[in-house]
Scaffold this motif. Structure first.
Motif, PDB file in Angstrom:
ATOM      1  N   GLU A 256       0.843  -1.195   0.000  1.00 32.48           N
ATOM      2  CA  GLU A 256       0.000   0.000   0.000  1.00 32.48           C
ATOM      3  C   GLU A 256       0.876   1.241   0.000  1.00 32.48           C
ATOM      4  O   GLU A 256       1.788   1.358   0.809  1.00 32.48           O
ATOM      5  CB  GLU A 256      -0.928   0.023   1.225  1.00 32.48           C
ATOM      6  CG  GLU A 256      -1.987  -1.063   1.226  1.00 32.48           C
ATOM      7  CD  GLU A 256      -2.960  -0.915   2.385  1.00 32.48           C
ATOM      8  OE1 GLU A 256      -3.040   0.191   2.946  1.00 32.48           O
ATOM      9  OE2 GLU A 256      -3.618  -1.914   2.736  1.00 32.48           O
ATOM     10  N   SER A 257       0.577   2.159  -0.939  1.00 32.13           N
ATOM     11  CA  SER A 257       1.315   3.420  -0.964  1.00 32.13           C
ATOM     12  C   SER A 257       0.662   4.377  -1.952  1.00 32.13           C
ATOM     13  O   SER A 257       0.244   3.972  -3.034  1.00 32.13           O
ATOM     14  CB  SER A 257       2.774   3.188  -1.384  1.00 32.13           C
ATOM     15  OG  SER A 257       3.507   4.382  -1.299  1.00 32.13           O
ATOM     16  N   GLY A 258       0.586   5.636  -1.562  1.00 26.30           N
ATOM     17  CA  GLY A 258       0.156   6.682  -2.483  1.00 26.30           C
ATOM     18  C   GLY A 258      -1.343   6.784  -2.670  1.00 26.30           C
ATOM     19  O   GLY A 258      -2.094   5.833  -2.424  1.00 26.30           O
ATOM     20  N   HIS A 259      -1.742   8.022  -3.138  1.00 26.02           N
ATOM     21  CA  HIS A 259      -3.169   8.288  -3.376  1.00 26.02           C
ATOM     22  C   HIS A 259      -3.423   9.046  -4.675  1.00 26.02           C
ATOM     23  O   HIS A 259      -4.552   9.090  -5.153  1.00 26.02           O
ATOM     24  CB  HIS A 259      -3.758   9.105  -2.208  1.00 26.02           C
ATOM     25  CG  HIS A 259      -3.650   8.415  -0.877  1.00 26.02           C
ATOM     26  ND1 HIS A 259      -4.462   7.363  -0.503  1.00 26.02           N
ATOM     27  CD2 HIS A 259      -2.790   8.597   0.164  1.00 26.02           C
ATOM     28  CE1 HIS A 259      -4.126   6.941   0.706  1.00 26.02           C
ATOM     29  NE2 HIS A 259      -3.107   7.686   1.134  1.00 26.02           N
ATOM     30  N   ALA A 260      -2.394   9.662  -5.224  1.00 22.22           N
ATOM     31  CA  ALA A 260      -2.579  10.475  -6.436  1.00 22.22           C
ATOM     32  C   ALA A 260      -1.480  10.140  -7.446  1.00 22.22           C
ATOM     33  O   ALA A 260      -0.344   9.835  -7.051  1.00 22.22           O
ATOM     34  CB  ALA A 260      -2.539  11.963  -6.099  1.00 22.22           C
ATOM     35  N   PRO A 261      -1.783  10.225  -8.741  1.00 17.35           N
ATOM     36  CA  PRO A 261      -0.791   9.833  -9.754  1.00 17.35           C
ATOM     37  C   PRO A 261       0.395  10.780  -9.886  1.00 17.35           C
ATOM     38  O   PRO A 261       1.438  10.374 -10.398  1.00 17.35           O
ATOM     39  CB  PRO A 261      -1.620   9.810 -11.045  1.00 17.35           C
ATOM     40  CG  PRO A 261      -2.750  10.741 -10.794  1.00 17.35           C
ATOM     41  CD  PRO A 261      -3.081  10.571  -9.345  1.00 17.35           C
ATOM     42  N   ASN A 262       0.255  12.013  -9.425  1.00 12.05           N
ATOM     43  CA  ASN A 262       1.357  12.964  -9.582  1.00 12.05           C
ATOM     44  C   ASN A 262       1.989  13.375  -8.258  1.00 12.05           C
ATOM     45  O   ASN A 262       2.641  14.407  -8.167  1.00 12.05           O
ATOM     46  CB  ASN A 262       0.870  14.219 -10.325  1.00 12.05           C
ATOM     47  CG  ASN A 262      -0.222  14.951  -9.555  1.00 12.05           C
ATOM     48  OD1 ASN A 262      -0.854  14.382  -8.660  1.00 12.05           O
ATOM     49  ND2 ASN A 262      -0.443  16.222  -9.904  1.00 12.05           N
ATOM     50  N   VAL A 263       1.785  12.557  -7.218  1.00 14.15           N
ATOM     51  CA  VAL A 263       2.350  12.833  -5.893  1.00 14.15           C
ATOM     52  C   VAL A 263       3.169  11.630  -5.431  1.00 14.15           C
ATOM     53  O   VAL A 263       2.643  10.519  -5.337  1.00 14.15           O
ATOM     54  CB  VAL A 263       1.250  13.146  -4.863  1.00 14.15           C
ATOM     55  CG1 VAL A 263       1.877  13.368  -3.488  1.00 14.15           C
ATOM     56  CG2 VAL A 263       0.418  14.335  -5.282  1.00 14.15           C
ATOM     57  N   ILE A 264       4.433  11.868  -5.163  1.00 11.89           N
ATOM     58  CA  ILE A 264       5.273  10.822  -4.567  1.00 11.89           C
ATOM     59  C   ILE A 264       4.938  10.759  -3.078  1.00 11.89           C
ATOM     60  O   ILE A 264       5.064  11.762  -2.359  1.00 11.89           O
ATOM     61  CB  ILE A 264       6.759  11.135  -4.771  1.00 11.89           C
ATOM     62  CG1 ILE A 264       7.099  11.078  -6.271  1.00 11.89           C
ATOM     63  CG2 ILE A 264       7.632  10.151  -3.999  1.00 11.89           C
ATOM     64  CD1 ILE A 264       8.508  11.495  -6.591  1.00 11.89           C
ATOM     65  N   PRO A 265       4.479   9.599  -2.575  1.00  9.49           N
ATOM     66  CA  PRO A 265       4.014   9.514  -1.187  1.00  9.49           C
ATOM     67  C   PRO A 265       5.169   9.558  -0.185  1.00  9.49           C
ATOM     68  O   PRO A 265       6.344   9.390  -0.538  1.00  9.49           O
ATOM     69  CB  PRO A 265       3.297   8.167  -1.146  1.00  9.49           C
ATOM     70  CG  PRO A 265       3.986   7.362  -2.190  1.00  9.49           C
ATOM     71  CD  PRO A 265       4.346   8.320  -3.289  1.00  9.49           C
TER      72      PRO A 265
END
Length: 406
Positions: A256-265
C-alpha cells in the motif's frame, strides 16, 4: 450431537484398535456438530465444553487448560516412571466463510469455517480416547496415554507454546498427531521422516521518506520505486545468502502506498511471509531478511521499520516415532495403506512440541477415493470424507498399544 448411552449394543465389544458401529456413528455426529459451530483460536469455549462433557461421560477426568480453552486428559494413572505417549489435536477454526452448497452440516457461524480439518483431528483424538478408556477399564491398556486438545493452532506463534507453558508435556515421552490431506485418499496416510512442514514467519515493513511532486523525483525519496525494489530485490538477495536447499523464501502479499498519480508519497507499507524448509536456516532467517530489507531501503534513501513476527519452525518427524505410526497403520490396514509424502510449505505449531520431545505427524487422507475435484486446505469449500475418522482412530489406538508394548 449424539447423546447415546455409554453402554454398547450386544455383540459390539471393543477390540484393540477397532471401533464399534455405534461409536463410528457418534463420532461422525460429533464432528458435524463441531463443523457447524466453528470457533477461532482462544475462543473455543463451546468446543472445549463438548469435548470435556463426552470424556467425563466415559468416566475420564479432563482438565481445561489455564488459558481457558483446550484441555488434557490422561487415560490411566502415570506412575512417574516410563513416559507417556500423547495424542494431540488442534481445535480452532479459520476466519473464512463456509462456501459449501447442499451440505446439511455447513457452518452456522458467519465468516467462520473448519476449512483445515481441525474438527476431524479433534474427533479422531476423542474417538481414540474413548476406545483406549474402554481398554483401560478392561485392564488391556498397558501404559497411560495423554490426550491433548490444543487451542489456537492458527494464531501465530501458535497455541502450542501456551500449552507447553501450561505443563502439557510433563510426563510425556513422545507425541503423535495427524493433519488432514485432501490429496490423499481416505483409508490411507502419508508419512515422512524428517521435516514434513516448513517454518512460517510473518513480515511487516514500513518505508518512509520525504515525498513530493512526480516532476521532481530527484528531490524526494522516490518511495514507490523504493518499495517496488524491496518487493523484487529482497527475495533474490535472501536466496543468494543461504544454501538454496534450505528453501528460504520471502513472498509478499500486500503493498500500500500513495493516493494520487502525480504525488510521490511519504509512506508505504508491505507485508508477507517468510517460509523455510530447513530448521537451522530458519533460526538465522530474521537477521538475513532484515539486513536485506535495510540494504535495499537505504540504497533508495528510504527509512525502514521492520516487524519480523516469529511463527513456527518446521515439524521434524522423529524416525522412531514415524516408524511407530507406520507399524500401527500397517497393523490395522496393511502396508498398502501407507504412502510417502513430500515436505509441505505450510506451517504447523505441532513443531513446538517436537522441539522438546520426539514425535511425528502423519498426513490423514480425507479425499473420497475416485474423486476428481481438486480441493485444498484453507478454502471455504473444504470437506473431508468422514471415513477418515475411523482410520485416524484406528491409527492412534494401534500406535498407543504398540508403544505400550515396546
Amino acid at each position: 450431537m449424539s447423546q447415546e448411552s455409554e453402554a454398547e449394543p450386544a455383540g459390539e465389544a471393543v477390540l484393540p484398535g477397532t471401533l464399534p458401529e455405534s461409536l463410528r456413528a457418534e463420532l461422525v455426529a460429533f464432528r458435524r456438530d463441531l463443523h457447524m459451530h466453528p470457533e477461532l483460536g482462544n475462543q473455543e469455549f463451546r468446543t472445549t465444553a463438548a469435548i470435556k462433557a463426552r470424556l467425563e461421560k466415559a468416566g475420564l477426568r479432563p482438565r481445561v487448560l489455564p488459558v481457558g480453552t483446550g484441555l488434557i486428559c490422561d487415560i490411566g494413572e502415570w506412575d512417574g516412571q516410563k513416559p507417556m505417549l500423547a495424542l494431540r489435536a488442534d481445535i480452532d477454526a479459520l476466519p473464512i466463510p463456509d462456501t459449501k452448497s447442499d451440505c446439511s452440516y455447513r457452518s452456522t457461524v458467519p465468516d467462520r469455517a473448519h476449512a483445515c480439518g481441525h474438527d476431524v483431528h479433534t474427533t479422531v483424538v476423542l474417538g481414540a480416547g474413548l476406545v483406549l478408556a474402554r481398554l483401560q477399564q478392561e485392564g488391556r491398556l498397558p501404559r497411560p496415554v495423554r490426550l491433548l486438545f490444543q487451542p489456537a493452532e492458527e494464531v501465530l506463534p501458535g497455541g502450542a507454546a501456551d500449552a507447553i507453558d501450561c505443563g502439557v508435556l510433563e510426563g510425556v515421552g513422545k507425541m503423535i498427531a495427524v493433519h488432514c490431506d485432501p490429496r490423499v485418499d481416505a483409508g490411507r496416510i502419508g508419512l515422512r521422516t524428517g521435516a514434513i512442514t516448513s517454518a512460517c514467519d510473518r513480515l511487516e515493513v514500513s518505508l518512509d521518506g520525504p515525498g513530493g511532486h512526480t516532476a521532481r523525483p530527484h528531490l524526494t525519496t522516490d518511495l514507490v520505486t523504493a518499495v517496488a525494489r524491496v518487493v523484487t530485490d529482497v527475495p533474490a538477495v535472501v536466496a543468494r545468502r543461504v544454501d538454496s536447499r534450505s528453501g528460504l523464501a520471502v513472498t509478499w502479499g500486500r503493498i500500500e502506498s500513495g493516493h494520487a498519480p502525480n504525488v510521490i508519497p511519504q509512506h508505504a507499507e508491505l507485508s508477507g511471509t517468510v517460509r523455510c524448509l530447513d530448521l537451522d536456516t530458519w533460526r538465522q532467517a530474521p537477521d538475513i531478511v532484515v539486513a536485506a530489507i535495510d540494504e535495499i531501503a537505504n540504497l533508495h534513501r528510504a527509512k525502514s521499520e521492520i516487524n519480523y513476527v516469529r511463527g513456527v519452525p518446521p515439524v521434524v518427524n522423529d524416525a522412531d516415532v514415524t516408524e511407530l505410526l507406520r507399524d500401527a497403520m500397517t497393523t490395522r490396514r496393511g502396508a498398502e495403506s501407507v504412502e510417502s509424502t513430500e515436505q509441505s510449505l505450510g506451517g504447523e505449531d505441532f513443531s513446538w512440541y517436537l522441539e522438546q520431545v520426539p514425535g511425528a505427524m502423519a498426513r490423514l487422507g480425507v479425499r473420497t477415493p475416485g474423486e476428481r475435484t481438486v480441493r485444498d486446505l484453507h478454502q471455504g469449500d473444504f470437506d473431508a470424507d468422514e471415513a477418515a475418522i475411523t482410520v485416524g482412530v484406528e491409527l492412534f489406538t494401534a500406535a498407543a498399544l504398540l508403544d505400550a508394548a515396546s
